[in-house]
Design a protein around this motif. Structure first.
Motif, mmCIF file in Angstrom:
data_model
loop_
_atom_site.group_PDB
_atom_site.id
_atom_site.type_symbol
_atom_site.label_atom_id
_atom_site.label_comp_id
_atom_site.label_asym_id
_atom_site.label_seq_id
_atom_site.Cartn_x
_atom_site.Cartn_y
_atom_site.Cartn_z
ATOM 1 N N ALA A 26 41.228 37.902 47.700
ATOM 2 C CA ALA A 26 41.686 37.076 46.591
ATOM 3 C C ALA A 26 42.706 37.818 45.741
ATOM 4 O O ALA A 26 42.623 39.032 45.570
ATOM 5 N N ILE A 51 44.187 38.187 41.958
ATOM 6 C CA ILE A 51 43.782 37.940 40.584
ATOM 7 C C ILE A 51 45.000 38.086 39.685
ATOM 8 O O ILE A 51 45.729 39.070 39.763
ATOM 9 N N GLN A 61 42.085 33.307 39.498
ATOM 10 C CA GLN A 61 42.151 33.612 40.920
ATOM 11 C C GLN A 61 43.223 32.707 41.541
ATOM 12 O O GLN A 61 43.204 31.490 41.346
ATOM 13 N N HIS A 109 44.743 31.095 44.739
ATOM 14 C CA HIS A 109 44.387 30.768 46.118
ATOM 15 C C HIS A 109 45.624 30.793 47.025
ATOM 16 O O HIS A 109 46.766 30.843 46.540
ATOM 17 N N LYS A 116 45.598 27.829 40.958
ATOM 18 C CA LYS A 116 44.909 28.834 40.144
ATOM 19 C C LYS A 116 43.539 28.321 39.700
ATOM 20 O O LYS A 116 43.390 27.138 39.381
ATOM 21 N N LEU A 162 38.690 32.209 35.953
ATOM 22 C CA LEU A 162 37.431 32.910 36.203
ATOM 23 C C LEU A 162 36.674 33.129 34.902
ATOM 24 O O LEU A 162 37.264 33.416 33.862
#
Length: 478
Positions: free
Chosen positions: A39, A41, A51, A53, A58, A61
């Motif tokens: 992942a 960040i 995070q 993808h 987005k 978190l």
């Protein structure tokens, strides 16, 4: 930011570091899913984490939260940012439960609120308000009841159980000392800062020496969530039990898994607040204890004679050395002692008392307070050179009356002057002898005998767990 936890937990000199320490032995577990790339960040300007993808979307978190359940007092967060840890162990939580109760239409939906107050906290508040410790007990009972608390107890009562069990345990250890090299010295276990340090730093070596007897806080936990609940017909999970303690380390103790009742999914002590937090509550309510009308003391779990709360002889940390020493002298050697004569070793926080007969040492006990003295004691044990049969160990210099959760001195007062006054007020309390406490005896015979030997032991004793050290190269201090 200065830490309120005891010195034995402050093992590093980190700055205000509020993320988990590299030494945390409960690292974050990252679940790797097959077929997924690592992942990415992204950190925004406002400090929030996202995070990213593979498709570019987005996902915000959540911030990780560290609670006392996760804490092993390793370093960073415990030494300098305990506010991260104690979101569920504060007077604000008590207020939350009080608000919950007021919102319930039926009393059957309310939590039964129980507060157990330590004698050391009473003495600290007494010094602040210029009252006697006994007056504080009655006025604090009134204040808490006016807020919505149902019962206010005194941990001096549960301490009688701790002292009696310590006496029994010492005699048992003394009688097997010739076949078990780690039976003695017996080290007290009422101080959670010391226990946490022992579990993490010295592990399996030191733990066999430590008394398994529960502290007064968790003797009261047994009494409230087990006996009291049964007597009142209330399930343990429907009781909210708060203790008022002189020490932030007691919050750690309450969070130990050993004191969680799995069957009912509740803790024996749900919340610990310090003497200082009680003062915050009084100030928040714009109330001075001097102006509160005294209430009648709850006698179910309180050490009371008439209208006065009783304490125990010995030092302000509970009198473990005093009571175990006198009991052992009488039971093993037939010597009845009226007064103990202490000898200071190195400093005022390292004292010993010795029973001799014709030049032979029969018993040698010590009181060891503060991190430096504890380190000396442990090193002597490791070298096989400890001369003691019993040691009362406390993390704080001057013991529990000087705990990190006690009230701070006023502007015109030094810390030494305040401590001296707190000690004077504590000593002015009338004392009781646990062996002569009829209510305690009744509970031993009427309650503990009825639950069976193994269950009684679980209710009165606990266990310890060596913490494996992480050898990860990241924890090296340069």
């Amino acid at each position: 930011m200065a830490s309120h936890f005891s010195g034995v937990l402050q093992l590093t000199d980190l700055d205000d570091f509020i993320t988990p320490s590299q030494e945390c032995v409960k690292p974050v577990k990252v679940e790797k899913k097959q077929g997924r790339s690592v992942a990415k960040i992204q950190i925004e300007d406002d400090g929030s984490y996202f995070q990213v993808h593979q498709d570019g979307q987005k996902e915000k978190l959540e911030k990780a939260k560290i609670t006392l359940n996760d804490c092993l007092a390793c370093s960073g967060c415990i030494t300098s940012a305990e506010s991260v840890l104690i979101t569920q162990q504060s007077h604000e939580e008590l207020y939350r439960v009080l608000r919950h109760n007021k919102q319930q239409v039926s009393t059957s939906q309310q939590k039964v609120l129980v507060v157990s107050v330590s004698p050391q906290s009473r003495a600290s508040l007494a010094a602040h308000y210029g009252l006697s410790s006994n007056e504080v007990g009655r006025r604090l009972t009134s204040f808490l009841q006016n807020l919505g608390v149902h019962h206010v107890f005194d941990t001096g009562f549960s301490r009688s159980f701790s002292l009696l069990e310590s006496q029994r345990e010492f005699l048992e250890r003394f009688r097997r000392k010739d076949v078990d090299k780690k039976a003695l010295p017996m080290l007290t276990s009422a101080c959670p800062g010391w226990i946490c340090y022992a579990e993490k730093t010295h592990g399996e070596f030191i733990l066999p020496y430590i008394s398994t007897t529960r502290s007064p806080q968790h003797m009261m936990g047994s009494l409230v969530k087990n006996y009291f609940g049964t007597q009142k017909g209330v399930a343990p999970q429907n009781i909210y039990h708060v203790t008022v303690m002189p020490c932030y380390d007691k919050k750690l103790e309450a969070s130990r898994p050993d004191f969680f009742l799995n069957e009912y999914e509740t803790r024996e002590v749900d919340c610990v607040i310090t003497s200082g937090e009680v003062l915050k509550m009084l100030e928040q309510e714009n109330v001075s204890l001097r102006d509160v009308e005294p209430a009648t003391l709850d006698t179910m779990f309180s050490n009371v004679c008439g209208v006065e709360l009783l304490s125990h002889a010995g030092g302000g940390s509970g009198g473990y050395l005093h009571h175990v020493y006198k009991h052992a002298a009488k039971e093993v050697f037939g010597v009845e002692l009226e007064k103990l004569t202490y000898k200071t070793i190195k400093n005022k926080d390292f004292q010993e008392v010795t029973l001799e007969r014709e030049g032979e040492v029969l018993l040698r006990f010590a009181a060891v307070y503060g991190f430096r003295n504890i380190q000396n004691l442990v090193q002597k044990l490791k070298r096989g050179k400890s001369p003691y049969h019993f040691v009362e160990v406390m993390a704080c210099p001057s013991g529990c009356l000087n705990g990190g959760g006690q009230l701070k001195p006023s502007a015109d007062q030094t810390s030494k002057e305040l401590l001296q006054r707190v000690e004077e007020l504590y000593r002015l309390e009338k004392t009781s002898v646990p062996e002569e406490d009829t209510k305690v005896a009744e509970l031993y015979h009427g309650w503990l005998d009825s639950v069976g030997e193994e269950r009684a032991r679980q209710l009165l004793h606990t266990q310890y767990h060596a913490v494996e050290k992480n050898t990860n190269s990241l924890i090296i201090k340069w």
